[in-house]
Design a protein around this motif. Structure first.
Motif, PDB file in Angstrom:
ATOM      1  N   LYS A  96      24.716 -52.200   7.448  1.00  0.00           N
ATOM      2  CA  LYS A  96      24.004 -52.625   8.726  1.00  0.00           C
ATOM      3  C   LYS A  96      24.531 -52.129   9.997  1.00  0.00           C
ATOM      4  O   LYS A  96      24.011 -52.071  10.715  1.00  0.00           O
ATOM      5  N   LEU A  97      25.773 -51.794  10.138  1.00  0.00           N
ATOM      6  CA  LEU A  97      26.354 -51.305  11.120  1.00  0.00           C
ATOM      7  C   LEU A  97      25.682 -49.831  11.637  1.00  0.00           C
ATOM      8  O   LEU A  97      25.287 -49.633  12.582  1.00  0.00           O
ATOM      9  N   ILE A  98      25.514 -49.002  10.585  1.00  0.00           N
ATOM     10  CA  ILE A  98      24.850 -47.656  10.622  1.00  0.00           C
ATOM     11  C   ILE A  98      23.468 -47.998  11.143  1.00  0.00           C
ATOM     12  O   ILE A  98      22.816 -47.115  11.835  1.00  0.00           O
ATOM     13  N   TYR A  99      22.889 -48.909  10.003  1.00  0.00           N
ATOM     14  CA  TYR A  99      21.227 -49.061  10.225  1.00  0.00           C
ATOM     15  C   TYR A  99      21.216 -49.521  11.871  1.00  0.00           C
ATOM     16  O   TYR A  99      20.176 -48.877  12.555  1.00  0.00           O
ATOM     17  N   TYR A 100      21.779 -50.236  12.557  1.00  0.00           N
ATOM     18  CA  TYR A 100      21.534 -51.070  13.648  1.00  0.00           C
ATOM     19  C   TYR A 100      22.001 -49.986  14.898  1.00  0.00           C
ATOM     20  O   TYR A 100      21.469 -49.940  15.900  1.00  0.00           O
ATOM     21  N   SER A 101      23.135 -49.150  14.472  1.00  0.00           N
ATOM     22  CA  SER A 101      23.585 -48.128  15.615  1.00  0.00           C
ATOM     23  C   SER A 101      22.473 -47.385  15.746  1.00  0.00           C
ATOM     24  O   SER A 101      21.907 -46.838  16.685  1.00  0.00           O
ATOM     25  N   GLU A 102      21.871 -46.709  14.473  1.00  0.00           N
ATOM     26  CA  GLU A 102      20.675 -45.543  14.662  1.00  0.00           C
ATOM     27  C   GLU A 102      19.474 -46.112  15.173  1.00  0.00           C
ATOM     28  O   GLU A 102      18.814 -45.572  15.915  1.00  0.00           O
ATOM     29  N   LEU A 103      19.173 -47.466  14.848  1.00  0.00           N
ATOM     30  CA  LEU A 103      18.093 -48.138  15.330  1.00  0.00           C
ATOM     31  C   LEU A 103      18.235 -48.238  16.933  1.00  0.00           C
ATOM     32  O   LEU A 103      17.186 -48.056  17.683  1.00  0.00           O
ATOM     33  N   ARG A 104      19.173 -48.728  17.170  1.00  0.00           N
ATOM     34  CA  ARG A 104      19.530 -48.790  18.735  1.00  0.00           C
ATOM     35  C   ARG A 104      19.469 -47.696  19.528  1.00  0.00           C
ATOM     36  O   ARG A 104      18.908 -47.498  20.445  1.00  0.00           O
ATOM     37  N   SER A 105      19.863 -46.600  18.814  1.00  0.00           N
ATOM     38  CA  SER A 105      19.844 -45.261  19.658  1.00  0.00           C
ATOM     39  C   SER A 105      18.555 -44.662  19.550  1.00  0.00           C
ATOM     40  O   SER A 105      17.897 -44.237  20.570  1.00  0.00           O
ATOM     41  N   PHE A 106      17.691 -45.061  18.681  1.00  0.00           N
ATOM     42  CA  PHE A 106      16.301 -44.552  18.450  1.00  0.00           C
ATOM     43  C   PHE A 106      15.542 -45.151  19.539  1.00  0.00           C
ATOM     44  O   PHE A 106      14.649 -44.742  20.061  1.00  0.00           O
ATOM     45  N   GLU A 107      15.520 -46.620  19.518  1.00  0.00           N
ATOM     46  CA  GLU A 107      14.884 -47.453  20.334  1.00  0.00           C
ATOM     47  C   GLU A 107      15.091 -47.336  21.864  1.00  0.00           C
ATOM     48  O   GLU A 107      14.238 -47.055  22.390  1.00  0.00           O
ATOM     49  N   MET A 108      16.408 -46.794  22.399  1.00  0.00           N
ATOM     50  CA  MET A 108      16.612 -46.510  23.556  1.00  0.00           C
ATOM     51  C   MET A 108      16.204 -45.239  24.043  1.00  0.00           C
ATOM     52  O   MET A 108      15.806 -44.951  25.212  1.00  0.00           O
ATOM     53  N   GLN A 109      16.001 -44.384  22.992  1.00  0.00           N
ATOM     54  CA  GLN A 109      15.361 -42.918  23.398  1.00  0.00           C
ATOM     55  C   GLN A 109      13.827 -42.809  23.226  1.00  0.00           C
ATOM     56  O   GLN A 109      13.175 -41.819  23.475  1.00  0.00           O
ATOM     57  N   PHE A 110      13.196 -43.988  22.709  1.00  0.00           N
ATOM     58  CA  PHE A 110      11.934 -44.010  22.211  1.00  0.00           C
ATOM     59  C   PHE A 110      11.023 -43.676  23.576  1.00  0.00           C
ATOM     60  O   PHE A 110      11.118 -44.490  24.525  1.00  0.00           O
ATOM     61  N   PRO A 111       9.943 -42.698  23.439  1.00  0.00           N
ATOM     62  CA  PRO A 111       9.258 -42.474  24.989  1.00  0.00           C
ATOM     63  C   PRO A 111       8.205 -43.760  24.980  1.00  0.00           C
ATOM     64  O   PRO A 111       7.929 -44.341  23.917  1.00  0.00           O
ATOM     65  N   LYS A 112       8.151 -44.133  26.575  1.00  0.00           N
ATOM     66  CA  LYS A 112       7.625 -45.382  26.599  1.00  0.00           C
ATOM     67  C   LYS A 112       6.002 -45.416  26.995  1.00  0.00           C
ATOM     68  O   LYS A 112       5.467 -46.344  26.625  1.00  0.00           O
ATOM     69  N   ALA A 113       5.335 -44.414  27.395  1.00  0.00           N
ATOM     70  CA  ALA A 113       4.312 -44.272  27.635  1.00  0.00           C
ATOM     71  C   ALA A 113       3.294 -43.665  26.734  1.00  0.00           C
ATOM     72  O   ALA A 113       2.297 -43.873  26.386  1.00  0.00           O
ATOM     73  N   ASN A 114       3.551 -42.256  26.794  1.00  0.00           N
ATOM     74  CA  ASN A 114       2.577 -41.321  25.778  1.00  0.00           C
ATOM     75  C   ASN A 114       2.552 -41.784  24.111  1.00  0.00           C
ATOM     76  O   ASN A 114       3.625 -41.467  23.473  1.00  0.00           O
TER      77      ASN A 114
END
Length: 279
Positions: free
Chosen positions: A71-89
């Motif tokens: 769960k630590l690895i999963y949520y760490s990767e998930l947080r990193s992905f969502e924080m870098q996720f493009p917002k508009a296009n």
């Protein structure tokens, strides 16, 4: 050592976080903090008491520790992905998801032999993979984890955590990609954008069904967390939210049959077949 009890309490706390927070970043932050807390408690207990046997040590590093580690690895990767996720296009969003999926695919391909070892249920190398005795005998596969604590890590413990966490992350990303993809094909299960298929059995029956199928490795060959299965199928079948860990413990503590769902379902199916065959 009461590590198993700690794990059960941890799962219940994590479920509450997953069910009560809609903001994915906040959910990830709270989950990561909880995972780190339980891992620190585990570490203190292990350093203080140690293990009584090789079997006990393998059990801890291959199973017990994996509960919060995955769960630590999963949520760490998930947080990193969502924080870098493009917002508009939207096109950029799809490209970003596909790039991450390709990276995960490369990981599974690179670690194919280890993955096969885990999926097939082999145990002959467990002493080498999941005890601290051979920590320095195997190369660390990712520079991200080069500071692993030799008192609380094994040669392939982190790799196992990544293997299972990335399986759950793959499902999450595939779902995100599906939501971003334009699809004009009508789904026969949908009506006005809503799922018509609904679970009308008891919550306990639903949980028993999930745990039974998971025990048989029917979902992703066993390479997926059971909470992810419960959430995915629960959402698909419109199952009311419940406390799955508590329900599972209640199932295990039944005074009569602990597999009531499977016994009753099997009997009903047999009766149906006999009736159709005129028996």
């Amino acid at each position: 050592m009461e590590l198993t009890l700690h794990s059960e309490n941890f799962i219940e706390e994590l479920e509450q976080i997953e069910l009560s927070n809609t903001n994915i970043i906040r959910k990830a932050n709270l989950s990561i903090a909880l995972c780190r807390k339980i891992l620190l408690e585990f570490k203190k207990e292990i350093i203080r008491k140690g293990f009584g046997s090789i079997k006990e040590e393998v059990e801890f590093f291959k199973k017990t520790k994996q509960v919060p580690l995955i769960k630590l690895i999963y949520y760490s990767e998930l947080r990193s992905f969502e924080m870098q996720f493009p917002k508009a296009n939207i096109s950029a969003q799809r490209k970003f998801i596909k790039k991450k999926l390709n990276k995960l695919n490369r990981f599974f391909l690179y670690n194919m032999d280890f993955g096969q070892y885990i999926v097939s249920g082999q145990t002959n190398l467990d002493e080498y993979y999941f005890t601290r005795k051979y920590f320095d005998a195997f190369p660390i596969t990712s520079s991200k984890f080069y500071l692993q604590d030799p008192e609380f890590s094994t040669a392939r413990g982190m790799l196992l955590g990544k293997f299972k966490a990335y399986g759950s992350l793959t499902i999450y990303l595939q779902k995100r990609l599906s939501n971003k993809r334009e699809n004009n094909t009508e789904n026969p299960l949908l009506s006005n954008g809503k799922m018509n298929l609904k679970w009308t059995g008891s919550y306990a029956a639903f949980i028993e069904m999930i745990y039974g199928c998971d025990a048989m490795d029917y979902f992703n060959n066993g390479n997926i967390e059971i909470n992810t299965i419960i959430q995915e199928l629960g959402s698909l079948l419109n199952v009311p939210i419940g406390n799955s860990s508590r329900t599972y413990n209640e199932i295990k503590n039944r005074k009569q049959s602990r597999i009531k769902f499977y016994e009753e379902t099997g009997q009903k199916l047999l009766e149906k077949m006999n009736k159709e065959d005129g028996i």
